[in-house]
Write a protein that holds these residues in place. Sequence first.
Motif, PDB file in Angstrom:
ATOM      1  N   THR A 108       0.821  -1.214   0.000  1.00 24.43           N
ATOM      2  CA  THR A 108       0.000   0.000   0.000  1.00 24.43           C
ATOM      3  C   THR A 108       0.852   1.260   0.000  1.00 24.43           C
ATOM      4  O   THR A 108       0.406   2.314  -0.453  1.00 24.43           O
ATOM      5  CB  THR A 108      -0.926   0.030   1.227  1.00 24.43           C
TER       6      THR A 108
ATOM      7  N   PRO B 284      -3.786  -1.044  -4.197  1.00 22.76           N
ATOM      8  CA  PRO B 284      -2.557  -0.998  -4.995  1.00 22.76           C
ATOM      9  C   PRO B 284      -2.788  -1.483  -6.423  1.00 22.76           C
ATOM     10  O   PRO B 284      -3.617  -2.365  -6.661  1.00 22.76           O
ATOM     11  CB  PRO B 284      -1.615  -1.927  -4.233  1.00 22.76           C
TER      12      PRO B 284
ATOM     13  N   THR C 279       2.201   1.284 -10.592  1.00 27.86           N
ATOM     14  CA  THR C 279       2.959   1.920  -9.512  1.00 27.86           C
ATOM     15  C   THR C 279       3.653   0.878  -8.637  1.00 27.86           C
ATOM     16  O   THR C 279       4.768   1.116  -8.152  1.00 27.86           O
ATOM     17  CB  THR C 279       2.057   2.817  -8.665  1.00 27.86           C
TER      18      THR C 279
ATOM     19  N   PRO D 141       3.496   5.398  -5.953  1.00 27.00           N
ATOM     20  CA  PRO D 141       2.151   5.920  -5.690  1.00 27.00           C
ATOM     21  C   PRO D 141       2.165   7.295  -5.035  1.00 27.00           C
ATOM     22  O   PRO D 141       1.374   8.172  -5.394  1.00 27.00           O
ATOM     23  CB  PRO D 141       1.533   4.867  -4.767  1.00 27.00           C
TER      24      PRO D 141
ATOM     25  N   HIS E  52      -2.345   5.224  -6.350  1.00 30.29           N
ATOM     26  CA  HIS E  52      -2.042   3.944  -6.969  1.00 30.29           C
ATOM     27  C   HIS E  52      -2.577   3.995  -8.396  1.00 30.29           C
ATOM     28  O   HIS E  52      -3.717   4.415  -8.622  1.00 30.29           O
ATOM     29  CB  HIS E  52      -2.732   2.802  -6.215  1.00 30.29           C
TER      30      HIS E  52
ATOM     31  N   HIS F  56       0.938  -6.569  -5.697  1.00 25.11           N
ATOM     32  CA  HIS F  56      -0.284  -6.297  -4.930  1.00 25.11           C
ATOM     33  C   HIS F  56      -1.013  -7.621  -4.732  1.00 25.11           C
ATOM     34  O   HIS F  56      -0.747  -8.614  -5.411  1.00 25.11           O
ATOM     35  CB  HIS F  56      -1.200  -5.300  -5.651  1.00 25.11           C
TER      36      HIS F  56
END
Length: 321
Positions: A65, A72, A76, A88, A94, A260
């Motif tokens: 995050t 997420p 990024t 981010p 994100h 993520h």
Amino acid sequence: MADRRAFVHIFFMDGVGLGGPDPTVNPFVSAAMPHLTGLLGEGWYLAGQGRITTSRASLAPTDATLNMPGRPQSATGQTAILTGRNAPRLVGEHYGPKPNPAVSAIIREGTLFAEVLAAGGRAALLTPYPERYFEAVESGKRLLSAVPLAATSAGLPLRGADDLRAGRAVSPDFTGQGWRDFLGYADAPVLTLPEAGERIAALAAGYEFSFFEHWPTDQAGHRGTLTEAVAHLEAIDAALGGLLAAWDDARGLLIITSDHGNLEEKGHRQHTRNAVPTILLGPDHAAHAAAITDLTDIAPVVRRALGLPASAFPEKSAKSA
């Protein structure tokens, strides 16, 4: 490079997080993954297990995050892995799946690919792309995702069908069967899953830094059934079995990670804010794992392992971004 005998490979799985124990939601619970379980122990894939260290490998739960709200995203997250910068936060959100101009600018300022080449080392993206992909990019109908953009921005050519045929690349589906079934390459070589892992290990040993991108995990999170996701994880474990069996623990640092969460929660089709597993195997794996808490910590580990200079963007890297 400080030690030309050392090399680092990132085995990247898109959209894989640490999830809960419910087998009706998390396919990891039901999947037979003997190689990763043998490496890390039972329940290694569960959130809340904390750090794991065994004689051969370490797992660091890794925050994706980066202290930003929202879910997420790939562009990024992958940029953070390849630069060590909090992408981010730098772009204000994100973002993904493909880089926008702001994310692309961060990538073009420098990634691990470019840093290794600047230090006199060899680097490679081991994932091949079919001819139609190159045609779509050239025509402007398709944008490069973060990883191929990082490679090409460093001056590396993307690998294609000829590289796959010659054994210089490994298909994202591991075996290459998809090149025959869906892309029309009737002469594409087909590997077994363990052979694919062995091929990745052999190729990685020829470069100071290499990267293999397995994006179908994210696709399996967004689409398909829980049963299909279980089968997909079992295929990954079989491929990793070949890679682990062939890996040179004395010289090579293997980093298995993701950008993520997604696949670990099949109750919906969205990304998650779960931590992702970063698994390290090779020289000083425990010390390197201890330095990883979020995605921006992976690039510094690669730099230290290869004796590269620290980031040129210290004021914008890691948590200070």
